[in-house]
Design a protein around this motif. Structure first.
Motif, PDB file in Angstrom:
ATOM      1  N   PRO A   1       6.547  18.258   0.396  1.00  0.00           N
ATOM      2  CA  PRO A   1       5.800  19.284   1.908  1.00  0.00           C
ATOM      3  C   PRO A   1       4.873  19.408   2.106  1.00  0.00           C
ATOM      4  O   PRO A   1       4.192  20.267   1.851  1.00  0.00           O
ATOM      5  CB  PRO A   1       7.169  20.453   1.876  1.00  0.00           C
ATOM      6  N   ASP A   2       4.133  18.861   3.273  1.00  0.00           N
ATOM      7  CA  ASP A   2       2.328  18.961   3.325  1.00  0.00           C
ATOM      8  C   ASP A   2       2.487  20.844   3.699  1.00  0.00           C
ATOM      9  O   ASP A   2       1.719  21.737   3.934  1.00  0.00           O
ATOM     10  CB  ASP A   2       1.721  18.509   3.640  1.00  0.00           C
ATOM     11  N   TYR A   3       3.757  20.672   5.087  1.00  0.00           N
ATOM     12  CA  TYR A   3       3.519  22.108   6.388  1.00  0.00           C
ATOM     13  C   TYR A   3       5.079  22.450   6.388  1.00  0.00           C
ATOM     14  O   TYR A   3       5.689  21.462   6.904  1.00  0.00           O
ATOM     15  CB  TYR A   3       2.208  21.910   6.953  1.00  0.00           C
ATOM     16  N   LEU A   4       4.837  23.329   7.101  1.00  0.00           N
ATOM     17  CA  LEU A   4       6.792  23.862   7.450  1.00  0.00           C
ATOM     18  C   LEU A   4       5.902  24.242   9.026  1.00  0.00           C
ATOM     19  O   LEU A   4       5.075  24.776   9.675  1.00  0.00           O
ATOM     20  CB  LEU A   4       6.595  25.501   6.549  1.00  0.00           C
ATOM     21  N   LEU A   5       6.933  23.507   9.232  1.00  0.00           N
ATOM     22  CA  LEU A   5       7.929  24.124  10.891  1.00  0.00           C
ATOM     23  C   LEU A   5       8.671  24.584  11.142  1.00  0.00           C
ATOM     24  O   LEU A   5       9.821  24.887  10.598  1.00  0.00           O
ATOM     25  CB  LEU A   5       7.228  22.809  11.746  1.00  0.00           C
TER      26      LEU A   5
ATOM     27  N   VAL B   1      12.084  24.774  -0.829  1.00  0.00           N
ATOM     28  CA  VAL B   1      10.788  24.316  -0.653  1.00  0.00           C
ATOM     29  C   VAL B   1       9.235  24.458  -1.190  1.00  0.00           C
ATOM     30  O   VAL B   1       8.821  24.118  -1.923  1.00  0.00           O
ATOM     31  CB  VAL B   1      10.095  24.897   0.450  1.00  0.00           C
ATOM     32  N   ALA B   2       9.345  25.855  -2.196  1.00  0.00           N
ATOM     33  CA  ALA B   2       8.584  26.000  -3.077  1.00  0.00           C
ATOM     34  C   ALA B   2       8.644  25.579  -4.144  1.00  0.00           C
ATOM     35  O   ALA B   2       7.214  24.441  -4.599  1.00  0.00           O
ATOM     36  CB  ALA B   2       8.971  27.574  -3.638  1.00  0.00           C
TER      37      ALA B   2
ATOM     38  N   LEU C   1       0.808  -0.878  -0.027  1.00  0.00           N
ATOM     39  CA  LEU C   1      -0.065   0.152  -0.207  1.00  0.00           C
ATOM     40  C   LEU C   1       0.527   1.288  -0.120  1.00  0.00           C
ATOM     41  O   LEU C   1       1.927   1.523   1.349  1.00  0.00           O
ATOM     42  CB  LEU C   1      -0.966   0.028   0.852  1.00  0.00           C
ATOM     43  N   GLU C   2       0.446   1.855  -0.742  1.00  0.00           N
ATOM     44  CA  GLU C   2       1.621   3.220  -0.759  1.00  0.00           C
ATOM     45  C   GLU C   2       0.777   3.912  -0.959  1.00  0.00           C
ATOM     46  O   GLU C   2      -0.116   4.523  -1.579  1.00  0.00           O
ATOM     47  CB  GLU C   2       2.405   3.709  -2.358  1.00  0.00           C
ATOM     48  N   LEU C   3       0.540   4.834   0.367  1.00  0.00           N
ATOM     49  CA  LEU C   3      -0.730   6.453   0.755  1.00  0.00           C
ATOM     50  C   LEU C   3      -0.396   7.426   0.702  1.00  0.00           C
ATOM     51  O   LEU C   3       1.345   7.829   0.542  1.00  0.00           O
ATOM     52  CB  LEU C   3      -1.389   4.686   1.673  1.00  0.00           C
ATOM     53  N   GLY C   4      -0.679   8.596   0.914  1.00  0.00           N
ATOM     54  CA  GLY C   4      -0.566   9.732   1.512  1.00  0.00           C
ATOM     55  C   GLY C   4       0.087  10.151   2.538  1.00  0.00           C
ATOM     56  O   GLY C   4      -0.772   8.896   3.747  1.00  0.00           O
ATOM     57  N   GLY C   5      -0.636  11.442   2.869  1.00  0.00           N
ATOM     58  CA  GLY C   5      -0.621  11.748   4.178  1.00  0.00           C
ATOM     59  C   GLY C   5      -0.058  13.023   4.118  1.00  0.00           C
ATOM     60  O   GLY C   5       0.410  13.775   3.480  1.00  0.00           O
ATOM     61  N   LYS C   6       0.477  13.944   5.552  1.00  0.00           N
ATOM     62  CA  LYS C   6       0.904  14.989   5.414  1.00  0.00           C
ATOM     63  C   LYS C   6       2.526  15.184   5.781  1.00  0.00           C
ATOM     64  O   LYS C   6       2.407  14.491   7.089  1.00  0.00           O
ATOM     65  CB  LYS C   6       0.183  15.756   6.795  1.00  0.00           C
ATOM     66  N   ASN C   7       3.240  15.455   4.941  1.00  0.00           N
ATOM     67  CA  ASN C   7       4.374  15.595   5.120  1.00  0.00           C
ATOM     68  C   ASN C   7       4.672  16.516   5.597  1.00  0.00           C
ATOM     69  O   ASN C   7       5.361  17.472   5.257  1.00  0.00           O
ATOM     70  CB  ASN C   7       4.968  14.740   3.638  1.00  0.00           C
ATOM     71  N   PRO C   8       4.948  16.508   6.933  1.00  0.00           N
ATOM     72  CA  PRO C   8       5.879  17.994   7.422  1.00  0.00           C
ATOM     73  C   PRO C   8       7.595  18.678   7.062  1.00  0.00           C
ATOM     74  O   PRO C   8       8.082  17.433   6.682  1.00  0.00           O
ATOM     75  CB  PRO C   8       5.848  17.327   9.329  1.00  0.00           C
ATOM     76  N   CYS C   9       7.989  19.689   7.169  1.00  0.00           N
ATOM     77  CA  CYS C   9       8.832  20.171   7.508  1.00  0.00           C
ATOM     78  C   CYS C   9       8.984  21.189   8.023  1.00  0.00           C
ATOM     79  O   CYS C   9       8.910  22.761   7.923  1.00  0.00           O
ATOM     80  CB  CYS C   9       8.732  20.633   5.568  1.00  0.00           C
ATOM     81  N   TYR C  10      10.175  20.438   8.508  1.00  0.00           N
ATOM     82  CA  TYR C  10      11.070  21.533   9.001  1.00  0.00           C
ATOM     83  C   TYR C  10      11.867  22.537   9.267  1.00  0.00           C
ATOM     84  O   TYR C  10      13.576  21.971   8.943  1.00  0.00           O
ATOM     85  CB  TYR C  10      11.370  20.673  11.106  1.00  0.00           C
ATOM     86  N   VAL C  11      12.496  24.278   9.234  1.00  0.00           N
ATOM     87  CA  VAL C  11      12.886  24.852   9.021  1.00  0.00           C
ATOM     88  C   VAL C  11      13.331  25.513  10.040  1.00  0.00           C
ATOM     89  O   VAL C  11      12.687  26.290  10.967  1.00  0.00           O
ATOM     90  CB  VAL C  11      12.700  25.931   8.144  1.00  0.00           C
TER      91      VAL C  11
END
Ligand code: NAD
Length: 476
Positions: free
Chosen positions: A254-258, A239-240, A216-226
């Motif tokens: 990258p789904d969202y930045l932290l 990132v862009a 199963l190759e699924l998805g989700g939210k990938n965090p990106c810490y800067v």
């Protein structure tokens, strides 16, 4: 017995036809597999223009992006497989105990049989072809189910693949939920599914009825810490690029930045500059920025724009299914953009106090397909890697780990099960059959294991079968 579950099923015929071909042994010889793979290569070469046109019609995929991800990456997988197949297929001989020294113990890479490959719409050629290459290389017969949402590409695959591949062994089935539900009633020997976690559960449930193994190759939210110590313009570009490639419709984007509040302030002008550098002052006119695949997906994404504060972009055009490259600042964990995988050109920034808080934030959520960490201090990147869990990881860039087919690609937990790319694809579609081929003579060697049991036989058994713990090094 099998018939009682699938009689009257519209796909029972094609599955049994493929099963008969598989049982005939036709797909087993290496020459056959190589010939089918070479034919797939010709499909990619000869249908290149049609692929670029179909993906453009489906989601305005820029031809550069389509060439890179739908053609070049497939050809890389194909060439890696063709270059190594004869080596990968070889039996692997393994260590033996004393009794079996004159015998042959090996791992045979057996095909599973009839496998099903189900693909999503975002990379509609690559996510069909890359698993298909491994499935053919491993000697299977295959039913391919492309996504009905990328309908132009679905049509291209359905109409043209049969001109290249052996139709006794490879078939394309088209259709939506209703058709796929019926297809899944059939018994397959392996199912390779790429798509959402929700449908992944449906597929796994259907597979469980036949005890069919799955990837199963699924998805989700990938965090990106800067982190606070980083080269801000480089981070912004990397990132862009990862977020807005294919208009954000990438499972490993990258789904969202932290980051801290100070870093959010520094990143904002740099992200604005990167977006203008990539797509000009009006991305809607850029030939290098795609569109959302469908109206339903467009409306879902537009509803996420109310999260936090729109700091960059935010423009939409429903008629064109256009959403500008958008950055949302000061997004709260409770905002709509943080409740689901974004899968579009929207980048929320969630402010955290420091790296520890970022790691806690990541670990409090389902395990993602990818985690990204940016820092000039490699200790920070390593800390994020060490203290989190995800399908894959990339330090100081986005998406690029995907381009190496020497790395396994796959999720963990909510982001999936299993791995592929390069040799991992071949192994995924091969049953590793443990084999022992013994010599018929030398019966005296076997007598210690036969009854009647004695203390002396027990001693012999221990001496010949026991695996000893290696001694610790005495020099140190
Ligand atoms: P999806 O799960 O809706 O569809 C995938 C496939 O399942 C399609 O072929 C579709 O026809 C079929 N399907 C849909 N609903 C079904 C149902 N009820 N019963 C049986 N079959 C059904 O996914 P999508 O919208 O096409 O793709 C987006 C998702 O895929 C995202 O979550 C994304 O992260 C994920 N994805 C993952 C990867 C990866 O490599 N891990 C790659 C691309 C996309």
């Amino acid at each position: 017995m099998v018939c009682s579950t699938v009689c009257g099923n519209p796909y029972a015929g094609v599955v049994s036809h493929l099963r008969a071909s598989w049982l005939s042994g036709k797909t087993r010889p290496m020459e056959y597999r190589m010939a089918q793979l070479e034919a797939l290569g010709r499909f990619l070469d000869e249908k290149k223009q049609e692929i670029l046109e179909a993906t453009d019609l489906d989601m305005g995929k820029p031809s550069f992006e389509a060439y890179f991800t739908e053609i070049l990456l497939c050809k890389n997988e194909l060439n890696t497989t063709l270059n190594n197949l004869c080596h990968w297929m070889k039996d692997e001989y393994v260590e033996k105990n004393l009794v079996l020294q004159l015998d042959s113990a090996f791992i045979r890479k057996d095909p599973y049989g009839v496998v099903l490959i189900m693909a999503p719409w975002n990379y509609p050629i690559q996510l069909v072809l890359v698993p298909l290459i491994g499935a053919i290389a491993a000697g299977n017969c295959v039913i391919i189910k492309p996504s009905e949402i990328s309908k132009n590409t679905e049509r291209l695959l359905a109409e043209t693949l049969s001109c290249y591949l052996d139709t006794d062994c490879f078939a394309v089935v088209t259709g939506g939920v209703q058709e796929t539900t019926r297809l899944l009633e059939n018994k397959f020997d392996y199912i390779f599914f790429t798509g959402s976690p929700r449908v992944g559960q449906i597929v796994m449930t259907a597979a469980a009825k036949h005890l069919t193994p799955v990837t199963l190759e699924l998805g989700g939210k990938n965090p990106c810490y800067v982190s606070d110590t980083c080269d801000v313009p480089n981070v912004a570009r990397r990132v862009a690029w990862g977020r807005f490639f294919n208009a954000g419709q990438t499972c490993i984007a990258p789904d969202y930045l932290l980051c801290t509040l100070e870093m959010q302030e520094k990143l904002m002008p740099a992200l604005r500059e990167a977006i203008t550098e990539f797509f000009g002052s009006n991305p809607k006119e850029s030939p290098d920025f795609g569109r959302i695949v469908g109206d339903k997906q467009f409306r879902r994404l537009r509803a996420l724009l109310c999260s936090g504060r729109v700091a960059i972009g935010g423009q939409t055009d429903e008629a064109e299914r256009y959403i500008a490259p958008t950055v949302l600042a000061d997004v709260q964990p409770s905002d709509p953009a943080m409740q689901e995988e974004i899968f579009g050109p929207i980048l929320p920034i969630v402010v955290v106090a420091n790296m520890d808080e970022a790691i806690d934030f990541i670990n409090a959520r389902p395990r993602p397909l990818a985690i990204y960490a940016f820092s000039c201090d490699s200790k920070v990147v390593n800390q994020v890697l060490e203290r989190t869990s995800s399908g894959g990881f990339c330090g100081n860039d986005t998406l690029m780990h995907f381009t190496l087919n020497s790395l396994p690609f796959g999720g963990i937990g909510n982001s999936g099960l299993g791995k592929y790319h390069g040799k991992f694809t071949f192994d995924t579609f091969s049953h590793h059959r443990g084999c022992l081929h013994r010599n018929m003579g030398l019966e005296a060697l076997n007598t210690p294991r036969y009854p009647p049991y004695t203390q002396q036989k027990m001693g012999l058994i221990t001496a010949t079968f026991e695996v000893k713990r290696k001694g610790t090094c005495t020099l140190l």
